[in-house]
Design a protein around this motif. Structure first.
Motif, PDB file in Angstrom:
ATOM      1  N   GLU A 124       0.809  -1.220   0.000  1.00  0.00           N
ATOM      2  CA  GLU A 124       0.000   0.000   0.000  1.00  0.00           C
ATOM      3  C   GLU A 124       0.844   1.273   0.000  1.00  0.00           C
ATOM      4  O   GLU A 124       0.324   2.347  -0.243  1.00  0.00           O
ATOM      5  CB  GLU A 124      -0.983  -0.024   1.162  1.00  0.00           C
ATOM      6  N   GLU A 125       2.128   1.134   0.235  1.00  0.00           N
ATOM      7  CA  GLU A 125       3.027   2.293   0.163  1.00  0.00           C
ATOM      8  C   GLU A 125       3.408   2.538  -1.294  1.00  0.00           C
ATOM      9  O   GLU A 125       3.726   1.597  -2.016  1.00  0.00           O
ATOM     10  CB  GLU A 125       4.300   2.040   0.990  1.00  0.00           C
ATOM     11  N   PRO A 126       3.391   3.804  -1.748  1.00  0.00           N
ATOM     12  CA  PRO A 126       3.799   4.081  -3.126  1.00  0.00           C
ATOM     13  C   PRO A 126       5.259   3.667  -3.354  1.00  0.00           C
ATOM     14  O   PRO A 126       6.120   3.938  -2.518  1.00  0.00           O
ATOM     15  CB  PRO A 126       3.654   5.600  -3.249  1.00  0.00           C
ATOM     16  N   ALA A 127       5.504   2.979  -4.448  1.00  0.00           N
ATOM     17  CA  ALA A 127       6.863   2.522  -4.746  1.00  0.00           C
ATOM     18  C   ALA A 127       7.026   2.349  -6.251  1.00  0.00           C
ATOM     19  O   ALA A 127       6.051   2.243  -6.989  1.00  0.00           O
ATOM     20  CB  ALA A 127       7.143   1.201  -4.039  1.00  0.00           C
ATOM     21  N   SER A 128       8.263   2.325  -6.665  1.00  0.00           N
ATOM     22  CA  SER A 128       8.596   2.129  -8.066  1.00  0.00           C
ATOM     23  C   SER A 128      10.036   1.650  -8.155  1.00  0.00           C
ATOM     24  O   SER A 128      10.778   1.711  -7.180  1.00  0.00           O
ATOM     25  CB  SER A 128       8.436   3.444  -8.836  1.00  0.00           C
ATOM     26  N   TYR A 129      10.405   1.171  -9.318  1.00  0.00           N
ATOM     27  CA  TYR A 129      11.816   0.882  -9.563  1.00  0.00           C
ATOM     28  C   TYR A 129      12.569   2.164  -9.899  1.00  0.00           C
ATOM     29  O   TYR A 129      13.782   2.227  -9.784  1.00  0.00           O
ATOM     30  CB  TYR A 129      11.973  -0.089 -10.750  1.00  0.00           C
ATOM     31  N   PHE A 130      11.812   3.174 -10.339  1.00  0.00           N
ATOM     32  CA  PHE A 130      12.411   4.425 -10.811  1.00  0.00           C
ATOM     33  C   PHE A 130      11.719   5.607 -10.141  1.00  0.00           C
ATOM     34  O   PHE A 130      10.512   5.574  -9.903  1.00  0.00           O
ATOM     35  CB  PHE A 130      12.281   4.521 -12.338  1.00  0.00           C
ATOM     36  N   TYR A 131      12.519   6.639  -9.858  1.00  0.00           N
ATOM     37  CA  TYR A 131      12.004   7.808  -9.147  1.00  0.00           C
ATOM     38  C   TYR A 131      12.432   9.095  -9.837  1.00  0.00           C
ATOM     39  O   TYR A 131      13.488   9.167 -10.452  1.00  0.00           O
ATOM     40  CB  TYR A 131      12.529   7.822  -7.701  1.00  0.00           C
ATOM     41  N   ASP A 132      11.592  10.100  -9.694  1.00  0.00           N
ATOM     42  CA  ASP A 132      11.925  11.469 -10.072  1.00  0.00           C
ATOM     43  C   ASP A 132      12.039  12.208  -8.749  1.00  0.00           C
ATOM     44  O   ASP A 132      11.025  12.588  -8.156  1.00  0.00           O
ATOM     45  CB  ASP A 132      10.810  12.060 -10.947  1.00  0.00           C
ATOM     46  N   GLY A 133      13.260  12.314  -8.242  1.00  0.00           N
ATOM     47  CA  GLY A 133      13.447  12.817  -6.884  1.00  0.00           C
ATOM     48  C   GLY A 133      12.905  11.788  -5.912  1.00  0.00           C
ATOM     49  O   GLY A 133      13.310  10.627  -5.947  1.00  0.00           O
ATOM     50  N   ASP A 134      11.938  12.191  -5.098  1.00  0.00           N
ATOM     51  CA  ASP A 134      11.289  11.266  -4.153  1.00  0.00           C
ATOM     52  C   ASP A 134       9.992  10.675  -4.708  1.00  0.00           C
ATOM     53  O   ASP A 134       9.377   9.839  -4.072  1.00  0.00           O
ATOM     54  CB  ASP A 134      10.977  11.990  -2.840  1.00  0.00           C
ATOM     55  N   ARG A 135       9.568  11.123  -5.871  1.00  0.00           N
ATOM     56  CA  ARG A 135       8.302  10.694  -6.444  1.00  0.00           C
ATOM     57  C   ARG A 135       8.487   9.448  -7.305  1.00  0.00           C
ATOM     58  O   ARG A 135       9.280   9.449  -8.248  1.00  0.00           O
ATOM     59  CB  ARG A 135       7.714  11.828  -7.289  1.00  0.00           C
ATOM     60  N   ILE A 137       7.965   6.969 -10.245  1.00  0.00           N
ATOM     61  CA  ILE A 137       7.537   7.135 -11.632  1.00  0.00           C
ATOM     62  C   ILE A 137       6.586   5.990 -11.978  1.00  0.00           C
ATOM     63  O   ILE A 137       6.880   4.819 -11.715  1.00  0.00           O
ATOM     64  CB  ILE A 137       8.743   7.144 -12.597  1.00  0.00           C
ATOM     65  N   ARG A 138       5.459   6.329 -12.575  1.00  0.00           N
ATOM     66  CA  ARG A 138       4.455   5.335 -12.971  1.00  0.00           C
ATOM     67  C   ARG A 138       4.717   4.863 -14.407  1.00  0.00           C
ATOM     68  O   ARG A 138       5.370   5.558 -15.180  1.00  0.00           O
ATOM     69  CB  ARG A 138       3.053   5.936 -12.861  1.00  0.00           C
ATOM     70  N   ALA A 139       4.158   3.728 -14.747  1.00  0.00           N
ATOM     71  CA  ALA A 139       4.368   3.141 -16.075  1.00  0.00           C
ATOM     72  C   ALA A 139       3.917   4.084 -17.186  1.00  0.00           C
ATOM     73  O   ALA A 139       4.588   4.185 -18.221  1.00  0.00           O
ATOM     74  CB  ALA A 139       3.643   1.804 -16.189  1.00  0.00           C
ATOM     75  N   VAL A 140       2.814   4.768 -16.987  1.00  0.00           N
ATOM     76  CA  VAL A 140       2.292   5.642 -18.048  1.00  0.00           C
ATOM     77  C   VAL A 140       3.233   6.814 -18.342  1.00  0.00           C
ATOM     78  O   VAL A 140       3.172   7.399 -19.417  1.00  0.00           O
ATOM     79  CB  VAL A 140       0.876   6.178 -17.722  1.00  0.00           C
ATOM     80  N   GLU A 141       4.109   7.136 -17.411  1.00  0.00           N
ATOM     81  CA  GLU A 141       5.059   8.239 -17.601  1.00  0.00           C
ATOM     82  C   GLU A 141       6.356   7.785 -18.268  1.00  0.00           C
ATOM     83  O   GLU A 141       7.128   8.608 -18.751  1.00  0.00           O
ATOM     84  CB  GLU A 141       5.418   8.858 -16.248  1.00  0.00           C
ATOM     85  N   MET A 142       6.606   6.508 -18.268  1.00  0.00           N
ATOM     86  CA  MET A 142       7.886   5.967 -18.725  1.00  0.00           C
ATOM     87  C   MET A 142       7.938   5.945 -20.250  1.00  0.00           C
ATOM     88  O   MET A 142       7.014   5.468 -20.896  1.00  0.00           O
ATOM     89  CB  MET A 142       8.079   4.558 -18.160  1.00  0.00           C
ATOM     90  N   THR A 143       9.028   6.433 -20.801  1.00  0.00           N
ATOM     91  CA  THR A 143       9.183   6.438 -22.258  1.00  0.00           C
ATOM     92  C   THR A 143       9.995   5.239 -22.760  1.00  0.00           C
ATOM     93  O   THR A 143       9.779   4.780 -23.872  1.00  0.00           O
ATOM     94  CB  THR A 143       9.862   7.744 -22.734  1.00  0.00           C
ATOM     95  N   ASP A 144      10.895   4.722 -21.952  1.00  0.00           N
ATOM     96  CA  ASP A 144      11.680   3.541 -22.327  1.00  0.00           C
ATOM     97  C   ASP A 144      10.771   2.308 -22.277  1.00  0.00           C
ATOM     98  O   ASP A 144      10.206   1.996 -21.225  1.00  0.00           O
ATOM     99  CB  ASP A 144      12.875   3.394 -21.383  1.00  0.00           C
TER     100      ASP A 144
END
Length: 177
Positions: A124-135, A137-144
């Motif tokens: 339930e905690e927000p997480a990702s493999y990739f971050y923009d600072g502390d935020r 990054i969601r799949a819809v934002e990823m260009t690669d």
């Protein structure tokens, strides 16, 4: 993961080290193969800690087999590890799956629920493999495309896991009442 696997499989039945290695490899070997250099020192540590014993039985050839058995102290250690898993056993998928393989040995459904709730809270905690600072990054934002695939697959798995966790927690809670 190795210690938990050894304790868990020996809880099911006494076995010799070769068979134990085969069972552990079946559980996680495609991800992390179990080497003799890891297994036998782990067995020795558990034996020195009083968690397992060895005895000889005749083998199929001339060489006797060393059969490993869990001691009462080993059973107690297994139950402790299942009821109070380390943080990595909650947050790391492979470690959690190893924990899950033996979680049914905990006799109290309330203890099982506590462990599953920890995993759900982690999800339930927000997480990702990739971050923009502390935020994150969601799949819809990823260009690669490959990183996007990582995020998409992770999100799909997470959704299915959370659904299973919620259903199982409810079912276990209902049986505990």
């Amino acid at each position: 993961m190795l210690t938990l696997s050894i304790l868990g499989f020996l809880y099911e039945q006494p076995t010799h080290a070769y068979e134990l290695k085969r069972k552990i490899s079946g559980l996680s070997g495609h991800i992390r193969p179990v080497s003799d250099g890891a297994l036998y020192p782990a067995i020795t540590r558990l034996e020195k800690a009083g968690h397992l014993t060895r005895h000889q039985e005749p083998g199929s050839g001339a060489t006797p087999r060393q059969v490993l058995s869990l001691t009462p102290a080993g059973e107690k250690e297994l139950m402790r590890r299942l009821a109070e898993p380390a943080e990595v056993e909650i947050t790391d998928r492979n470690s959690f799956l190893t924990l899950l393989a033996f979680l049914g040995f905990l006799p109290d459904p309330a203890d099982q629920v506590r462990v599953l709730r920890r995993r759900l809270e982690f999800y339930e905690e927000p997480a990702s493999y990739f971050y923009d600072g502390d935020r994150p990054i969601r799949a819809v934002e990823m260009t690669d495309r490959f990183r996007k695939a990582m995020l998409t697959l992770a999100a799909t798995t997470k959704k299915a896991d959370m659904e299973w966790l919620r259903t199982t927690i409810k079912d276990l809670s209902d049986t505990a009442d």
